[in-house]
Motif scaffolding. Structure first.
Motif, PDB file in Angstrom:
ATOM      1  N   GLN A 123       0.832  -1.204   0.000  1.00  0.00           N
ATOM      2  CA  GLN A 123       0.000   0.000   0.000  1.00  0.00           C
ATOM      3  C   GLN A 123       0.872   1.262   0.000  1.00  0.00           C
ATOM      4  O   GLN A 123       0.612   2.203  -0.750  1.00  0.00           O
ATOM      5  N   GLN A 133      -5.530   5.344  -6.422  1.00  0.00           N
ATOM      6  CA  GLN A 133      -6.741   4.537  -6.479  1.00  0.00           C
ATOM      7  C   GLN A 133      -6.435   3.069  -6.207  1.00  0.00           C
ATOM      8  O   GLN A 133      -7.182   2.392  -5.508  1.00  0.00           O
ATOM      9  N   ILE A 136      -6.033   2.613  -2.531  1.00  0.00           N
ATOM     10  CA  ILE A 136      -7.352   2.595  -1.884  1.00  0.00           C
ATOM     11  C   ILE A 136      -8.031   1.245  -2.113  1.00  0.00           C
ATOM     12  O   ILE A 136      -8.572   0.642  -1.180  1.00  0.00           O
ATOM     13  N   ASP A 137      -8.000   0.771  -3.340  1.00  0.00           N
ATOM     14  CA  ASP A 137      -8.643  -0.503  -3.670  1.00  0.00           C
ATOM     15  C   ASP A 137      -8.016  -1.667  -2.894  1.00  0.00           C
ATOM     16  O   ASP A 137      -8.727  -2.558  -2.432  1.00  0.00           O
ATOM     17  N   TYR A 139      -6.619  -1.496   0.027  1.00  0.00           N
ATOM     18  CA  TYR A 139      -7.112  -1.400   1.411  1.00  0.00           C
ATOM     19  C   TYR A 139      -8.523  -1.976   1.523  1.00  0.00           C
ATOM     20  O   TYR A 139      -8.796  -2.803   2.384  1.00  0.00           O
ATOM     21  N   LYS A 140      -9.396  -1.535   0.634  1.00  0.00           N
ATOM     22  CA  LYS A 140     -10.796  -1.971   0.707  1.00  0.00           C
ATOM     23  C   LYS A 140     -10.947  -3.474   0.488  1.00  0.00           C
ATOM     24  O   LYS A 140     -11.723  -4.131   1.171  1.00  0.00           O
ATOM     25  N   LEU A 160      -5.081   5.189   3.508  1.00  0.00           N
ATOM     26  CA  LEU A 160      -6.385   5.235   2.840  1.00  0.00           C
ATOM     27  C   LEU A 160      -6.878   6.678   2.792  1.00  0.00           C
ATOM     28  O   LEU A 160      -7.278   7.176   1.735  1.00  0.00           O
ATOM     29  N   SER A 161      -6.826   7.355   3.931  1.00  0.00           N
ATOM     30  CA  SER A 161      -7.249   8.762   3.995  1.00  0.00           C
ATOM     31  C   SER A 161      -6.421   9.627   3.055  1.00  0.00           C
ATOM     32  O   SER A 161      -6.966  10.454   2.310  1.00  0.00           O
ATOM     33  N   GLY A 163      -4.828   8.722   0.430  1.00  0.00           N
ATOM     34  CA  GLY A 163      -5.147   8.398  -0.964  1.00  0.00           C
ATOM     35  C   GLY A 163      -6.358   9.173  -1.456  1.00  0.00           C
ATOM     36  O   GLY A 163      -6.352   9.723  -2.558  1.00  0.00           O
ATOM     37  N   TYR A 164      -7.395   9.209  -0.629  1.00  0.00           N
ATOM     38  CA  TYR A 164      -8.575  10.004  -1.001  1.00  0.00           C
ATOM     39  C   TYR A 164      -8.217  11.479  -1.137  1.00  0.00           C
ATOM     40  O   TYR A 164      -8.680  12.160  -2.056  1.00  0.00           O
TER      41      TYR A 164
END
Length: 186
Positions: A123, A133, A136-137, A139-140, A160-161, A163-164
């Motif tokens: 990550q 992206q 993020i993907d 992580y999800k 994650l934060s 990345g957004y």
């Protein structure tokens, strides 16, 4: 993080004879690589490392050492931090190669503790290579379910934060940052 490693490695000694913090954070990639093949007594290593020897000579700990070698090898790529007001650095070919290796190690790992750490390194590499992206993907899809380590879960949520934020999805980033702040995540 050090306490999590100590628990994972099965060290129940409370006298502090074994200094895992020194072991994990102060040794370099080359020393870890040597320890995979040899015992600490074969090298002029500090007492803190020699005291850990009963643990690191067992097969489970060789896998931990292999992880630490990998982690140290990519540190130069994952520890760079740019500020929110700076443009992210351009993607680099050497990070792309490290991503391939990290993905392979992550997919191959069956140990939940190490798998979570390999995923976190993947990550971080994706993030540093501006593959926001994909970070993020990952992580999800994979990392949000890995909970062997609280500290890694928290740090992973931070990426994650970020990345957004990097994708300019400020409402999602703000909500996640607020949750981390509320929960006491650094």
């Amino acid at each position: 993080n050090t306490q999590e490693w100590k628990k994972y490695l099965g060290d129940t000694d409370s006298t502090g004879k074994r200094n895992w913090e020194y072991f994990i954070h102060s040794l370099d990639q080359e020393t870890f690589a040597k320890l995979i093949k040899h015992t600490p007594q074969e090298y002029d290593l500090p007492y803190e490392v020699i005291a850990c020897e009963p643990y690191i000579s067992q097969p489970k700990y060789k896998k931990a050492l292999e992880y630490l070698v990998f982690s140290k090898s990519i540190e130069k790529h994952t520890s760079y931090y740019y500020h929110w007001y700076e443009d992210a650095p351009e993607p680099k070919p050497e990070i792309a190669a490290a991503i391939i290796k990290a993905r392979s190690l992550f997919n191959a790992s069956n140990d939940p503790f190490l798998k979570q750490r390999y995923g976190f390194q993947l990550q971080r590499l994706l993030f540093q290579n501006r593959q926001f992206q994909e970070s993020i993907d990952l992580y999800k899809k994979d990392l949000s379910n890995l909970t062997a380590s609280t500290s890694i879960s928290q740090r992973s949520a931070g990426y994650l934060s970020a990345g957004y934020y990097a994708l300019k999805d400020y409402s999602a980033a703000n909500l996640l940052y607020a949750r981390q702040y509320r929960d006491g995540v650094n």
